[in-house]
Design a protein around this motif. Sequence first.
Motif, PDB file in Angstrom:
ATOM      1  N   THR A  65       0.872  -1.166   0.000  1.00 47.79           N
ATOM      2  CA  THR A  65       0.000   0.000   0.000  1.00 47.79           C
ATOM      3  C   THR A  65       0.910   1.217   0.000  1.00 47.79           C
ATOM      4  O   THR A  65       1.927   1.237   0.694  1.00 47.79           O
ATOM      5  CB  THR A  65      -0.904   0.011   1.250  1.00 47.79           C
ATOM      6  N   ASP A  73       1.430  -5.219   2.748  1.00 49.71           N
ATOM      7  CA  ASP A  73       0.084  -5.619   3.155  1.00 49.71           C
ATOM      8  C   ASP A  73       0.150  -6.930   3.923  1.00 49.71           C
ATOM      9  O   ASP A  73       0.993  -7.785   3.638  1.00 49.71           O
ATOM     10  CB  ASP A  73      -0.815  -5.792   1.932  1.00 49.71           C
ATOM     11  N   HIS A 106      -4.626  -5.818   4.092  1.00 48.97           N
ATOM     12  CA  HIS A 106      -4.632  -4.531   4.783  1.00 48.97           C
ATOM     13  C   HIS A 106      -3.195  -4.069   5.002  1.00 48.97           C
ATOM     14  O   HIS A 106      -2.303  -4.875   5.236  1.00 48.97           O
ATOM     15  CB  HIS A 106      -5.336  -4.654   6.133  1.00 48.97           C
ATOM     16  N   PRO A 107      -2.963  -2.752   4.965  1.00 50.46           N
ATOM     17  CA  PRO A 107      -1.605  -2.258   5.193  1.00 50.46           C
ATOM     18  C   PRO A 107      -1.133  -2.560   6.609  1.00 50.46           C
ATOM     19  O   PRO A 107      -1.920  -2.537   7.555  1.00 50.46           O
ATOM     20  CB  PRO A 107      -1.711  -0.750   4.955  1.00 50.46           C
ATOM     21  N   ARG A 133      -3.318   7.002   3.489  1.00 52.01           N
ATOM     22  CA  ARG A 133      -3.281   6.014   2.410  1.00 52.01           C
ATOM     23  C   ARG A 133      -3.643   6.671   1.079  1.00 52.01           C
ATOM     24  O   ARG A 133      -4.570   7.474   1.002  1.00 52.01           O
ATOM     25  CB  ARG A 133      -4.279   4.904   2.722  1.00 52.01           C
ATOM     26  N   GLN A 148      -2.309   1.899  -6.680  1.00 54.67           N
ATOM     27  CA  GLN A 148      -1.822   0.542  -6.544  1.00 54.67           C
ATOM     28  C   GLN A 148      -0.965   0.228  -7.769  1.00 54.67           C
ATOM     29  O   GLN A 148      -1.437   0.341  -8.897  1.00 54.67           O
ATOM     30  CB  GLN A 148      -3.015  -0.427  -6.469  1.00 54.67           C
TER      31      GLN A 148
END
Length: 92
Positions: A4, A33, A38-39, A54, A58
């Motif tokens: 991310t 991730d 999820h980061p 964020r 991507q």
Amino acid sequence: MAITVIRELDESPSDGLGQGEMLSVKAVHAVPDDTDGHPGEETLCGKPTADMERLRYQPASADTSWLPPGMIPLKCRWCTDALQPLYASDPH
């Protein structure tokens, strides 16, 4: 490795005209991730991500830069070095 892209914000003091604090981008970082997509809690350079923002960017593939267009001057050198083997076309 999925990442991310996040930005570290730099708060500038008020300009004295009642405009409040101005936010600018201090640096752009990469965060690995987790298995759920999820980061993580730290950037690849080891900074905590709690106060970072964020980005909706991507990287499409390893042939694509991990950085959003126009943000190359703000890249974190250490995150870039950590990603070099994965994103070999990344500008240094």
